[in-house]
Structures are given as C-alpha cells and as structure tokens.
Design a protein around this motif. Structure first.
Motif, PDB file in Angstrom:
ATOM      1  N   ALA A  16     131.804  43.145  74.894  1.00 35.44           N
ATOM      2  CA  ALA A  16     130.710  42.905  73.877  1.00 35.44           C
ATOM      3  C   ALA A  16     131.234  43.438  72.550  1.00 35.44           C
ATOM      4  CB  ALA A  16     129.459  43.545  74.478  1.00 35.44           C
TER       5      ALA A  16
ATOM      6  N   VAL B  82     134.163  41.156  71.186  1.00 42.08           N
ATOM      7  CA  VAL B  82     133.695  39.906  70.606  1.00 42.08           C
ATOM      8  C   VAL B  82     133.015  40.127  69.180  1.00 42.08           C
ATOM      9  CG1 VAL B  82     132.146  37.748  70.383  1.00 42.08           C
ATOM     10  CG2 VAL B  82     132.858  39.017  72.829  1.00 42.08           C
TER      11      VAL B  82
ATOM     12  N   THR C 119     140.355  37.770  77.850  1.00 42.19           N
ATOM     13  CA  THR C 119     139.832  36.828  78.479  1.00 42.19           C
ATOM     14  C   THR C 119     140.847  36.023  79.304  1.00 42.19           C
ATOM     15  OG1 THR C 119     138.282  36.391  76.598  1.00 42.19           O
ATOM     16  CG2 THR C 119     138.481  34.693  78.272  1.00 42.19           C
TER      17      THR C 119
ATOM     18  N   PRO D 165     133.074  37.316  81.821  1.00 44.61           N
ATOM     19  CA  PRO D 165     131.790  37.567  80.828  1.00 44.61           C
ATOM     20  C   PRO D 165     131.165  36.042  80.989  1.00 44.61           C
ATOM     21  CG  PRO D 165     134.249  37.347  79.888  1.00 44.61           C
ATOM     22  CD  PRO D 165     134.467  37.308  81.116  1.00 44.61           C
ATOM     23  N   ASP D 166     129.999  36.235  80.450  1.00 45.91           N
ATOM     24  CA  ASP D 166     129.434  34.829  79.910  1.00 45.91           C
ATOM     25  C   ASP D 166     130.129  34.663  78.627  1.00 45.91           C
ATOM     26  OD1 ASP D 166     128.002  32.642  79.649  1.00 45.91           O
ATOM     27  OD2 ASP D 166     126.112  33.862  80.104  1.00 45.91           O
ATOM     28  N   LEU D 167     131.124  33.985  78.460  1.00 44.57           N
ATOM     29  CA  LEU D 167     131.867  33.707  77.496  1.00 44.57           C
ATOM     30  C   LEU D 167     130.967  32.895  76.341  1.00 44.57           C
ATOM     31  CD1 LEU D 167     134.297  34.551  75.850  1.00 44.57           C
ATOM     32  CD2 LEU D 167     135.469  32.157  76.885  1.00 44.57           C
TER      33      LEU D 167
ATOM     34  N   TYR E 132     127.823  32.228  75.944  1.00 44.62           N
ATOM     35  CA  TYR E 132     126.767  32.879  75.447  1.00 44.62           C
ATOM     36  C   TYR E 132     127.169  33.925  74.360  1.00 44.62           C
ATOM     37  CZ  TYR E 132     122.686  36.161  75.007  1.00 44.62           C
ATOM     38  OH  TYR E 132     121.776  36.884  74.130  1.00 44.62           O
ATOM     39  N   ALA E 133     128.190  34.817  74.648  1.00 43.88           N
ATOM     40  CA  ALA E 133     128.776  35.827  73.828  1.00 43.88           C
ATOM     41  C   ALA E 133     129.229  34.988  72.405  1.00 43.88           C
ATOM     42  CB  ALA E 133     129.612  36.626  74.487  1.00 43.88           C
TER      43      ALA E 133
ATOM     44  N   ALA F 281     126.430  33.845  70.603  1.00 49.20           N
ATOM     45  CA  ALA F 281     125.473  34.796  69.891  1.00 49.20           C
ATOM     46  C   ALA F 281     126.283  35.542  68.733  1.00 49.20           C
ATOM     47  CB  ALA F 281     125.147  35.866  70.897  1.00 49.20           C
ATOM     48  N   ASN F 282     127.593  35.511  68.965  1.00 44.31           N
ATOM     49  CA  ASN F 282     128.309  36.231  67.562  1.00 44.31           C
ATOM     50  C   ASN F 282     128.685  35.160  66.619  1.00 44.31           C
ATOM     51  OD1 ASN F 282     128.865  39.159  68.282  1.00 44.31           O
ATOM     52  ND2 ASN F 282     128.663  38.144  69.986  1.00 44.31           N
TER      53      ASN F 282
END
Length: 913
Positions: free
Chosen positions: A618, A621, A711, A746-748, A750-751, A754-755
């Motif tokens: 998190a 990102v 990743t 990760p839920d790439l 989404y992350a 979101a960023n």
RNA sequence: GGGCGGCUAGCUCAGCUGGUUAGAGCAACCGGUUUACAUCCGGUAGGUCGCAGGUUCGAGUCCUGUGCCGCCCACCA
C-alpha cells in the motif's frame, strides 16, 4: 554515491541452497492447518507419484515445474495450497530391479521365501525409493514431504484392500479361468494396457489335416503359430461357408501329436481369411477360447509359464522355447507332408511393455474387475465436471470407456498389495464357498491359505486421490482434511496414462464416493476438476529421449550448470499447449540470460539509492503515485495489463475466453515482454535521464521502480522461485524470512486506481505516440549522427510540451532541436500529435532511402486500392459491421495522406517515377 | 481397419467466436553500447498460412476432398 551492495551476477548455487533452507525452516512448504480451519479456500494437487525404481528425467522436471507453478500461484492467491507427494511401489519394475540387485550380490531371489525377498525389497526401497523426490527439491518444488505417501504404506494399503473387498462384495470383481496377456519373462499376467502392438513380418503357413474317416482327403487351415498345433482341439469353419458343408461333424487328424479332433462350425470364423478354416487352440488364443467355450471343447495348454513348450505340444517340442519351437514345428510338418505352403505375412504382435518380448495369450486363473459405473466416469467428463486441457483428450478418454474390457487385476509377483483372499485349505478353489475375502483374513486362519498373488500396481494407483487423503478411515480423513482438499483442483500428467491412471482414478472415485456420500453431485465426487496434459519431452530433432540414443540430458547436471530458475524458465518457455516439447539447451541459456537481466535491473535500482524501508504494498503505491507523471501513469497501466493478462493465461478467468488457461508459456512470455520491452528498454532508460536531471523527483522515481519490480517479482515467483525470492529480500520488499510464495498478490487494479496512478486514454495515446516517434526517429538516425532534430508544428497539432520534448531529445542521444516553419518535403519525417519531426539532412536522398520510399509508396497504393475496392462494394457496406467499415475508411484516408507525403518527398528530391 | 493431432518466416511456435497491412522468439544480416545487464540495445531481411475446391462482402480461421508426417486404438487366425 554508490549504494550497490549486490553481486554483479546471480550466483544461483549459493542462493538456491540458502533459499531452500529458509523456505523449509520457516515451514513455508507445510500446509497451514490453522488457515484451513479458519475457512480459507483450499487448493490441492496430487503429484503423480514417481516409481521407487524411477530415475529422474526431463519429463519429471517439466511436470513438476508446472505443478509447482500452480501450487505457488494458489498460495499467492491466498488459498491454502496442498501438494501431495509420494512414491509408487512399481510392482514389476521393482521386482525385476531387486532381483537384479540380489543377483549382483550372488543371491538368488527364486530360492528365497516371500518374506525374505520382501525384506530385501523394502530395504532397497527405503534406500533408493525417495531419490527422485529429494532430487526434485533441487528444482524448487514446494511439496510437503512430511505428508508424502508410499503406495505400500499401511494406511494406503488399507485403502487399496478395502477397495478390492468392497468391489468384490458389490459383485464387480470375480475370479475366472480365462485368456490373459502373459509375460513369459516376468511370468505374470499383465493388463491389456501394458501390451503394445507392433507390426511384425512373419509367415502364414497353410497346413493340411487329414480326415479320419476319409484318408487322402484333407482340410487346410492357415496359421501363424504352428508351434501351438499341439493345443488344437478342433477345426472351425463358418457355418455359412459352403466349401466346408461336407466337412462338418467329421473328424480330422491333428498332425502331431497325432489325435483326432472334430470339425465344427462357428460364426466367429472369417470365411475370407486364409482357407476359411481355423484351427482352435483355446489355451493360446482369446478368440479360440471363446469358440471353445461355445462348443464345450477341452483346453489343451501346450506351453509352460516361461514360454517353453510342454509335452502336450509333442515330445519333439517339449522344453523348447516357443520361438525355436515354431521353426521346429514347421520342419516336422514338412516331414509329415502336412505343410502345404507358406507365404510372407505381416501381423500385429502384442509386446509386453515391461520386458519387451511378445506376450503370450495364456489360459490361467486370475482375478478380474468388471469396471463399475462407467456411465458416471463418462458423464464426469462429458458434462464438464472434469475438464481436460487440451480438450481433445476427452475423446480418447470416452472412447476407451466405451470399449472397455475387464481388467485382470492379479499379478504373479511378490512385490505389491497381496490379494485379500483366502482359500479353505484342501477345498476346491473354484468354488466361491471356499473363499474368504476381507482385509484382515478369516478368524480361523489355520484352516485357510492366502492367495499368493498381488494386485496390479495401477489398481493401487487408482486410489491415489482417495487413499492419500485418508479414505476410507474417518479419522484419517479428518486429520488429512479430506473434505477441504477433495476434489483436488488440477491433475498434471501425461496423456499416455489416461487409461492406466486418469480414467481409473475417476472410476474408483465415483464408485466409492457416489455411494458413501448420498445426495452429492457428480462434481463433488470427482477426484479432480481439471486435468492438464503435458507433452512428451523430446530432443531438438523431435526424437524421443532414450538411453540408447544418448540424447537425454542428465537433469541434475543441467541444474548444476544453469540453476533451477533457468531450467524452469527454459522448460516453460518451450512448452506449447498440447504438443510435445522439443527440448533444446539453448532455451536454458535464454533462461539464464533472463535471470541475469532481472538481477541487473534490480541491481541498477539499488545503485540509484538504498532500498525503500516501506515493505508493504500500500505505501509503495502511495509513494509511487506522489508526483507521478504521464510516463508513470502509462507504465502503471501497462503493468496492470501485464499483471492481468499473465494471470488470465495461467489461471483462467478471462472474459469470453472461458477455456483459456494453463497457458504457461504465454503467461511467462507476457511478463518477460513487459519486463524487457516496457520496463527495461523504455522506462528505466527514461528514468536514467530523469534521475540525472530531475533530482527532486528521485524518491518518486525509485518508488515507481520499486512498485513495478515488486509486482513483477511476485508474478514471476511461481516460475522462478529462487531468484525472485533473493531479489525480494535484497530490495527489502518483505520482512525477514518471508517466503515470497506466501505473500498475497495485491489487488493491483484497485490500488492503482485508488491512487490515481492509472493513465487516461489521452495519456496512453500520448505515450504511445512518443514511443512510436522515438522508435521511428531512432530507425532513421544514421550511426554517428550528430545533426539536429527538426520540428515543425502543424496548425492542427497539439503543443509539444516540455515533458515530452526533453525526454525525447535525451533518449535520442541528446541531440539538439530546431524549430522550423515547415519540414522540407524531401526528408523522411515522423508525424506525431505534436507536429512533424525530421532529422536534418545534409544531402539529398540516398539511393537506399529512395528505394525505401518507393517500397512504402507501393504498399500505400496497394492499401488504397484494397480499401477503395471494399468501400465501393455495396454489399460490403451493407453487410460488414460498422467498425470494420470505419476501419477501412480510416485506412484509406491514412494511406492517401501517406501517398501524398511520399510523392512529395520524391518530387522534392527531383526523382521522377 | 478405425480415431486423433500437426503441416503458418531458415528453426520452434502464437494466431481466441472469420474482419484493419498474418505475429513472437531463436538463427541470419547491419549498426551501436561495454560504468545495470558472462551481455544488452536498435534496426534490416525473410511467409502464394501443405494442396485443390466450396461457403462468404471478406478465409490462416468455417465446410468438403486430398497429400505428407506423427501418435493412439483394434481378437482376422
């Protein structure tokens, strides 16, 4: 400042050892029981158990690499992954192996008691049986060896015997005196599946049998096996064969040993073959046996169990091997004047897969299985409860089940699961009244003797998914989490054992679970949901690997020379779906190069600055997003695309591509392409400039690299576990001793979203245009070019912002830029959304570039013609979908523009065409 | 005798439900770099998609036939 702490290259042998130890020490290969109970979803793979006599070969390497990838990926998804390992006792091969071993020590297995032999065999197994499993550790396989199962283990044996007893009780197993495939070398019966046929050139002999009551009159038969004449009990003809109507009911003389035998009629005889008359030897042919049964004929077994003839074959042949006996029998027939003729004849001969000698159809008393619930086994696949990859093997599977024969289960060997049947001493063995069938034996054991035979190894293998998970013992099933891991997720195996193993596992599973678990659906009782069939590993000329050709590399030596990751990479990248693999060591070199590059990309990152102290995704990102520019956004989007595509190709789940998964090669290729072409060659090169000139953005730049690398390392980890783990540690992405395969993906998407790290449509277009321009300009830049870049902004073009201008010039080799009103017509130009670029030319068109322009012009004109033709076609406009029509329009427009531009250039250069 | 698979660039293979100019890797050739990369980067060339028909506005992709190569199954002695 130099932060580099990494070695220059990846030292795989040190890392592999250290990493293996660490994985084991941290228990990362053990099944997480607490997690199972907390309700996490479970994922299991049953490793096809290697034979205890087996020697590690390329097939093992491939097969286990693929399973390892699937298991590690399942862990990364957060599932509780369990990979069942173990070994198979390998009936005949093991017995042969041990006999040989004993012989070399001057011991004769044949003179030993059963117990003594088994003691030797067990010792041999305990010393050598696990070698392959241990060797596989070198490859990095993450199976839990503490849960390994051997098919002769107590619990597992119990399962097998229970299966036998239960099948017997339900009437599926019977004892019978029938023709079986007999291996005269191993002196045991074998199953139909253990016999392969080979075309053999032989002879068809025509032999005459004199009629008993009409001397001088003969009936002629054709045979390929004159040595079995002693076993003849009749001559049969087709009842509709008018040639022989007169012969029916009469008797003729068997030439030797001379005896009168009847001439009978049977439908099974083919009128058109040979003379239309068939000699009947019920003890040596399956067809003859059936005919004999129908006509109540006696059975004369003229052969011993070792393939030599006995007295019944005639005293001239007694004791002689069947091959020599054939020659001898022809001599005798010739002397007797019974041999009419001989002609060359090609026929299919059954060969014992074990010993390589022709099998002998032999009459004997054996245990047979009438396959139960074939319908369910078929439905399981037909209805998709089990899916095959590639799908076409379903046909093979169904076809086999449709033409299935009873399975001869008993083997005249010592090594294996002893048949759980006892016979009353001194009583008639044919009578089921005198049988006792159970696991533990009769209470009054002194009155009974146990069947001396053992079960076919494949019978025990058929229980693999059941037995390893504790079936039928409730307690064991509980501790081994049967309910969680069954049905297993994927079986990875070769198509050559669809009959031997796959179909039989399905049959046993649906038979036993279909009964025990009332009301369960078929999809809940199948042993596995997916079967992935690997190809056969061949050499680079397409030849099967074999000892005699010497074309089989030593897997351990390859691991020593290239390292496990390179070997895995090489194998996976040469694995097309559903076809054989042509193994070329070249691929391992490519794997090694890839490792080196991956290593160095990470090393470069560390040379720019110390590893980040953010070890969680998190914050990684967030740091990458803080101040990100258009290039970062585009990279993030590209990363996400690679992430998604690579996963879909391997794990499935793509939209509209339902059956596409297990595409190991394509999945890995996607990652390699992203890493090399997008990350290294574009992004890192861009960052070099950025790091030099934009000091204030260093932190974000490195954070972005970290995000991409972490990743990527995760995605690559299942394919190349060692190097990725090592780099993960070096870059400080995880906590100490953390096993990378247990770190959740990760839920790439989404992350990134979101960023605000994902690129907009416009940004994607811009960077695409940027890279296109860069490529084209590079292509037209002569070596040693030191001129400048001309830039002519067109009225319609967008402003050429600083954020594109500076990196473009830097990446072209820091050449200068000249803004001009108009790009001269006679130079090669590159069009971008920002305007037109060209390199300043000192002279006119070279012959070379003239030719190029002409080629381009020709192509453009071809395209113009083709698209015009389409657009002039009313039917095309009416029937083709809108986007296709628009595509054609756009193509036409673009090519017309291109044509004009090219013509302009040619004109400008004064050339005429 | 049945059945299955393959035939796409020199080699190994992608090409999903037919749709823009058939792709990748390796090899070849040309050039650059050797201060992330026992290497790496950039570029060039190379294909009548086995053959012949058919369906379609349109076929590497669908249909029919056919030729090679490989595999599996089959109790014609």
């Amino acid at each position: 400042m130099d932060y580099a702490t990494m070695e220059k290259t990846f030292n795989f042998s040190d890392v592999e050892k250290r990493t293996s130890d660490s994985w084991l020490r941290s228990g990362s290969f053990s099944v997480d029981c607490a997690a199972i109970d907390s309700g996490r979803s479970c994922y299991a793979i049953m490793m096809p158990p290697p034979n205890v006599t087996g020697v590690l070969h390329m097939g093992h390497l491939l097969n286990n690499t693929l399973q390892d990838i699937l298991i590690r990926r399942a862990s990364q998804r957060g599932e509780v992954a369990f990979w069942q390992s173990g070994t198979d006792h390998a009936g005949i091969s093991m017995q042969v192996r041990v006999e040989k071993d004993l012989l070399s020590k001057g011991l004769d297995a044949k003179k030993m008691s059963r117990e003594e032999f088994l003691r030797h065999a067990e010792r041999w197994r305990d010393e050598h049986g696990d070698i392959i499993l241990r060797q596989l550790r070198r490859l990095g396989v993450c199976c839990d060896l503490t849960r390994k199962v051997h098919t002769l283990d107590r619990d597992y044996s119990n399962c097998v015997l229970r299966g036998f007893v239960e099948l017997y009780r339900r009437g599926h197993i019977y004892r019978g005196r029938r023709i079986v495939n007999w291996c005269p070398v191993s002196k045991t019966a074998i199953s139909d599946e253990e016999v392969f046929t080979r075309e053999v050139d032989g002879h068809l002999w025509r032999i005459r049998y004199e009629l008993v009551d009409e001397p001088g009159k003969y009936i002629e038969v054709c045979t390929t096996r004159p040595e079995t004449i002693g076993g003849d009990v009749a001559i049969a003809v087709n009842p509709n064969d008018l040639r022989y109507t007169d012969f029916l009911g009469k008797r003729c003389w068997r030439p030797f040993p001379r005896e009168a035998i009847p001439i009978i009629a049977d439908e099974a005889v083919d009128k058109s073959f040979g003379t239309g008359a068939l000699k009947i030897t019920p003890a040596h042919s399956a067809v003859d046996f059936e005919i004999g049964q129908r006509h109540n004929l006696p059975v004369r077994d003229a052969m011993n169990e070792d393939g030599t003839m006995n007295e019944l074959a005639g005293k001239e042949l007694a004791g002689i091997d069947r091959g020599a006996a054939r020659v001898k029998s022809i001599e005798i027939l010739r002397e007797l004047g019974c041999l009419v003729s001989s002609e060359p004849h090609r026929s299919a001969l059954g060969i014992s897969e074990r010993s390589g000698v022709p099998i002998e159809p032999r009459i004997s008393e054996q245990w047979f299985l009438r396959y139960p619930h074939i319908d369910l086994a078929k439905r399981a696949v037909e209805e998709g409860h089990i899916r095959f990859f590639p799908r076409r093997w379903e046909k093979t599977y169904i076809h086999w089940l449709n033409n299935i024969h009873d399975w001869c289960l008993s083997r005249q060997l010592l090594w294996g699961h002893r048949i759980p049947v006892w016979y009353r001493i001194g009583a008639d063995r044919q009578d089921p009244e005198n049988w006792h069938v159970s696991i533990d034996g009769p209470a009054d054991s002194e009155n009974w003797e146990r069947d001396g035979d053992v079960l076919d190894t494949w019978f025990s293998s058929a229980f693999w998914p059941l037995g390893t998970l504790g079936w039928p013992d409730d307690k064991l099933m509980e501790t081994r989490k049967f309910s969680k891991f069954y049905p297993t997720h994927t079986l990875v195996t070769g198509p050559d054992i669809i009959f031997f193993w796959v179909a039989r596992m399905v049959t046993m599973a649906v038979t036993f679970l279909g009964n025990d678990l009332k009301g369960k659906n078929l999809c809940e009782i199948v042993p596995f949901r997916n079967v992935y069939f690997t190809g056969i590993v061949r050499d680079n000329l397409g030849r099967k690997m074999s000892k005699s050709l010497g074309n089989s590399p030593d897997p351990i030596e390859l691991l020593d020379r290239y390292g496990a990751d390179s070997v895995r990479f090489g194998l996976v990248s040469s694995t097309p779906l559903g076809q054989d693999i042509l193994f070329d060591e070249k691929n391992l070199e490519l794997g090694r190069n890839f490792c080196t590059k991956l290593w160095n990309a990470c090393r470069f990152r560390l040379m720019q600055g110390p590893p980040s102290d953010r070890c969680d995704f998190a914050s990684s990102v967030a740091a990458a997003a803080d101040g990100a520019d258009v290039f970062d956004h585009q990279m993030a989007s590209t990363l996400l695309a690679a992430f998604t595509t690579s996963r879909e190709l391997l794990e499935g789940g793509g939209q509209g591509k339902s059956e596409r998964r297990y595409l190991f090669q394509a999945s890995l290729q996607t990652l390699e392409h992203f890493f090399r072409d997008d990350f290294c060659d574009f992004y890192v090169e861009l960052c070099k400039w950025r790091l030099k000139e934009l000091g204030n953005r260093k932190g974000q730049t490195l954070a972005m690299q970290d995000l991409i690398l972490r990743t990527l390392l995760q995605l690559l980890a299942p394919f190349m576990p060692f190097i990725t783990q090592e780099l993960w540690n070096q870059l400080n992405f995880g906590t100490a001793d953390e096993a990378l395969h247990l770190v959740q993906l990760p839920d790439l998407g989404y992350a990134l979203k979101a960023n605000n790290l994902l690129a907009t449509e416009l940004e994607l277009e811009q960077v695409a245009a940027f890279r296109m321009a860069l490529t084209q300009l590079r292509a037209m830049t002569p070596s040693g070019f030191c001129g400048s870049l001309l830039f002519g902004q067109l009225p319609s073009s967008k402003p050429f912002e600083e954020k594109f201008r500076r990196p473009l010039l830097a990446m072209l080799g820091n050449i200068g830029v000249k803004n001009v009103e108009k790009i001269p017509e006679n130079v090669a130009a590159v069009d971008t959304p920002w305007g037109r670029f060209a390199l300043e030319a000192n002279d006119g068109l070279s012959a070379e570039s003239f030719a190029k322009i002409k080629d381009a012009l020709a192509l453009a004109r071809r395209n113009i013609a083709a698209n015009r033709a389409k657009l002039d076609d009313g039917t095309f406009l009416a029937k083709a979908p809108q986007n296709v029509v628009e595509g054609a329009r756009r193509m036409l427009k673009e090519n017309l523009e291109l044509e004009a531009q090219l013509l302009g250039r040619l004109e400008g250069s004064g050339e005429v065409i």
